[in-house]
Design a protein around this motif. Sequence first.
Motif, PDB file in Angstrom:
ATOM      1  N   LYS A 199      34.799  37.964  63.110  1.00 11.48           N
ATOM      2  CA  LYS A 199      35.299  36.829  62.335  1.00 11.48           C
ATOM      3  C   LYS A 199      35.124  35.578  63.178  1.00 11.48           C
ATOM      4  O   LYS A 199      35.089  35.644  64.411  1.00 11.48           O
ATOM      5  CB  LYS A 199      36.774  37.001  61.944  1.00 11.48           C
ATOM      6  CG  LYS A 199      37.731  36.938  63.129  1.00 11.48           C
ATOM      7  CD  LYS A 199      39.184  36.996  62.712  1.00 11.48           C
ATOM      8  CE  LYS A 199      40.092  36.873  63.927  1.00 11.48           C
ATOM      9  NZ  LYS A 199      41.487  36.824  63.580  1.00 11.48           N
ATOM     10  N   THR A 200      35.023  34.430  62.509  1.00 14.39           N
ATOM     11  CA  THR A 200      34.922  33.163  63.238  1.00 14.39           C
ATOM     12  C   THR A 200      36.015  32.192  62.807  1.00 14.39           C
ATOM     13  O   THR A 200      36.033  31.055  63.264  1.00 14.39           O
ATOM     14  CB  THR A 200      33.544  32.499  63.016  1.00 14.39           C
ATOM     15  OG1 THR A 200      33.329  32.328  61.612  1.00 14.39           O
ATOM     16  CG2 THR A 200      32.425  33.329  63.628  1.00 14.39           C
ATOM     17  N   LYS A 201      36.911  32.636  61.923  1.00 15.42           N
ATOM     18  CA  LYS A 201      38.028  31.801  61.468  1.00 15.42           C
ATOM     19  C   LYS A 201      39.320  32.601  61.553  1.00 15.42           C
ATOM     20  O   LYS A 201      39.339  33.804  61.291  1.00 15.42           O
ATOM     21  CB  LYS A 201      37.821  31.356  60.026  1.00 15.42           C
ATOM     22  CG  LYS A 201      36.632  30.454  59.831  1.00 15.42           C
ATOM     23  CD  LYS A 201      36.470  30.076  58.377  1.00 15.42           C
ATOM     24  CE  LYS A 201      35.223  29.221  58.216  1.00 15.42           C
ATOM     25  NZ  LYS A 201      34.958  28.895  56.818  1.00 15.42           N
ATOM     26  N   HIS A 202      40.400  31.895  61.923  1.00 12.63           N
ATOM     27  CA  HIS A 202      41.719  32.522  61.970  1.00 12.63           C
ATOM     28  C   HIS A 202      42.730  31.573  61.328  1.00 12.63           C
ATOM     29  O   HIS A 202      42.750  30.391  61.647  1.00 12.63           O
ATOM     30  CB  HIS A 202      42.135  32.825  63.413  1.00 12.63           C
ATOM     31  CG  HIS A 202      43.453  33.503  63.519  1.00 12.63           C
ATOM     32  ND1 HIS A 202      43.590  34.857  63.392  1.00 12.63           N
ATOM     33  CD2 HIS A 202      44.699  33.008  63.705  1.00 12.63           C
ATOM     34  CE1 HIS A 202      44.872  35.172  63.508  1.00 12.63           C
ATOM     35  NE2 HIS A 202      45.565  34.063  63.705  1.00 12.63           N
ATOM     36  N   GLU A 203      43.552  32.108  60.458  1.00 10.71           N
ATOM     37  CA  GLU A 203      44.597  31.328  59.777  1.00 10.71           C
ATOM     38  C   GLU A 203      45.951  31.796  60.309  1.00 10.71           C
ATOM     39  O   GLU A 203      46.327  32.943  60.106  1.00 10.71           O
ATOM     40  CB  GLU A 203      44.497  31.531  58.263  1.00 10.71           C
ATOM     41  CG  GLU A 203      45.623  30.918  57.474  1.00 10.71           C
ATOM     42  CD  GLU A 203      45.742  29.407  57.645  1.00 10.71           C
ATOM     43  OE1 GLU A 203      46.867  28.933  57.899  1.00 10.71           O
ATOM     44  OE2 GLU A 203      44.724  28.709  57.524  1.00 10.71           O
ATOM     45  N   PHE A 204      46.650  30.893  60.987  1.00 12.31           N
ATOM     46  CA  PHE A 204      47.977  31.223  61.505  1.00 12.31           C
ATOM     47  C   PHE A 204      49.053  31.201  60.430  1.00 12.31           C
ATOM     48  O   PHE A 204      50.123  31.759  60.609  1.00 12.31           O
ATOM     49  CB  PHE A 204      48.381  30.248  62.628  1.00 12.31           C
ATOM     50  CG  PHE A 204      47.688  30.522  63.930  1.00 12.31           C
ATOM     51  CD1 PHE A 204      47.978  31.650  64.666  1.00 12.31           C
ATOM     52  CD2 PHE A 204      46.749  29.626  64.424  1.00 12.31           C
ATOM     53  CE1 PHE A 204      47.353  31.901  65.876  1.00 12.31           C
ATOM     54  CE2 PHE A 204      46.116  29.868  65.633  1.00 12.31           C
ATOM     55  CZ  PHE A 204      46.414  31.006  66.356  1.00 12.31           C
ATOM     56  N   GLY A 205      48.782  30.494  59.344  1.00 16.82           N
ATOM     57  CA  GLY A 205      49.814  30.328  58.318  1.00 16.82           C
ATOM     58  C   GLY A 205      50.810  29.278  58.792  1.00 16.82           C
ATOM     59  O   GLY A 205      50.461  28.330  59.482  1.00 16.82           O
ATOM     60  N   THR A 206      52.088  29.470  58.455  1.00 14.06           N
ATOM     61  CA  THR A 206      53.131  28.532  58.862  1.00 14.06           C
ATOM     62  C   THR A 206      53.784  29.022  60.142  1.00 14.06           C
ATOM     63  O   THR A 206      54.224  30.163  60.218  1.00 14.06           O
ATOM     64  CB  THR A 206      54.183  28.391  57.747  1.00 14.06           C
ATOM     65  OG1 THR A 206      53.524  27.943  56.558  1.00 14.06           O
ATOM     66  CG2 THR A 206      55.263  27.401  58.131  1.00 14.06           C
ATOM     67  N   ILE A 207      53.811  28.152  61.151  1.00 16.42           N
ATOM     68  CA  ILE A 207      54.432  28.491  62.435  1.00 16.42           C
ATOM     69  C   ILE A 207      55.445  27.412  62.796  1.00 16.42           C
ATOM     70  O   ILE A 207      55.335  26.269  62.330  1.00 16.42           O
ATOM     71  CB  ILE A 207      53.385  28.651  63.563  1.00 16.42           C
ATOM     72  CG1 ILE A 207      52.556  27.366  63.736  1.00 16.42           C
ATOM     73  CG2 ILE A 207      52.469  29.833  63.279  1.00 16.42           C
ATOM     74  CD1 ILE A 207      51.583  27.414  64.896  1.00 16.42           C
ATOM     75  N   LYS A 208      56.423  27.768  63.624  1.00 14.52           N
ATOM     76  CA  LYS A 208      57.440  26.808  64.054  1.00 14.52           C
ATOM     77  C   LYS A 208      57.008  26.102  65.329  1.00 14.52           C
ATOM     78  O   LYS A 208      56.471  26.716  66.243  1.00 14.52           O
ATOM     79  CB  LYS A 208      58.771  27.521  64.289  1.00 14.52           C
ATOM     80  CG  LYS A 208      59.414  28.000  63.021  1.00 14.52           C
ATOM     81  CD  LYS A 208      60.814  28.501  63.293  1.00 14.52           C
ATOM     82  CE  LYS A 208      61.477  28.853  61.973  1.00 14.52           C
ATOM     83  NZ  LYS A 208      62.885  29.160  62.148  1.00 14.52           N
ATOM     84  N   SER A 209      57.305  24.814  65.381  1.00 18.91           N
ATOM     85  CA  SER A 209      56.995  24.016  66.551  1.00 18.91           C
ATOM     86  C   SER A 209      57.689  24.566  67.795  1.00 18.91           C
ATOM     87  O   SER A 209      57.146  24.525  68.890  1.00 18.91           O
ATOM     88  CB  SER A 209      57.408  22.562  66.313  1.00 18.91           C
ATOM     89  OG  SER A 209      57.203  21.787  67.465  1.00 18.91           O
ATOM     90  N   SER A 210      58.893  25.099  67.606  1.00 16.24           N
ATOM     91  CA  SER A 210      59.667  25.614  68.737  1.00 16.24           C
ATOM     92  C   SER A 210      59.482  27.125  68.919  1.00 16.24           C
ATOM     93  O   SER A 210      60.149  27.732  69.743  1.00 16.24           O
ATOM     94  CB  SER A 210      61.155  25.326  68.498  1.00 16.24           C
ATOM     95  OG  SER A 210      61.579  25.956  67.290  1.00 16.24           O
ATOM     96  N   GLY A 211      58.550  27.712  68.188  1.00  6.70           N
ATOM     97  CA  GLY A 211      58.374  29.171  68.222  1.00  6.70           C
ATOM     98  C   GLY A 211      57.546  29.700  69.362  1.00  6.70           C
ATOM     99  O   GLY A 211      57.366  30.904  69.488  1.00  6.70           O
ATOM    100  N   GLY A 212      57.011  28.844  70.187  1.00  9.71           N
ATOM    101  CA  GLY A 212      56.199  29.302  71.314  1.00  9.71           C
ATOM    102  C   GLY A 212      54.723  29.408  70.948  1.00  9.71           C
ATOM    103  O   GLY A 212      54.317  29.154  69.809  1.00  9.71           O
TER     104      GLY A 212
END
Length: 145
Positions: A48-61
């Motif tokens: 694969k050459t694309k990755h979708e993180f989705g929704t992540i928290k700014s404070s989540g590391g």
Amino acid sequence: MKRLFIYIIAAMPLLSFISAPQSAFATTPAAAITAPKDKSGAAIEFTKTKHEFGTIKSSGGKVTAEYDFTNTGDKPLVIITVTNGGCGCTTPSFPKEPIAPGKTGKITINFDPTGRRGEFNRTVQVKTNAQKKAVSLRFSGVIVP
């Protein structure tokens, strides 16, 4: 007189087209353009050459994207460099040793969302000794507080 002048100016491109040598309009067959002359060497193929993180928290590391690849060529593959995507928030890691033909490897991208918010789309460039010298790896998502 003015009309004659306008007709002459308008006809000039047509006259140059007619008098151009035939070789100026010759087309090259598509196979001649796309076919590599030498098929030997290293070649990199990613699962694969694309990755979708989705929704992540700014404070989540930090979050991590992994890109598995195979050397599909007949010579050792050397990864010369992997860019950081244009910011200090992205840290790539990749194999430093040559990858033998038929063997696999992994490029890992760590992304730190701390202090950021909103949508992000990043691209890192993988430069190698393969026939296709550079490959783009992309990752994206949305950072919420």
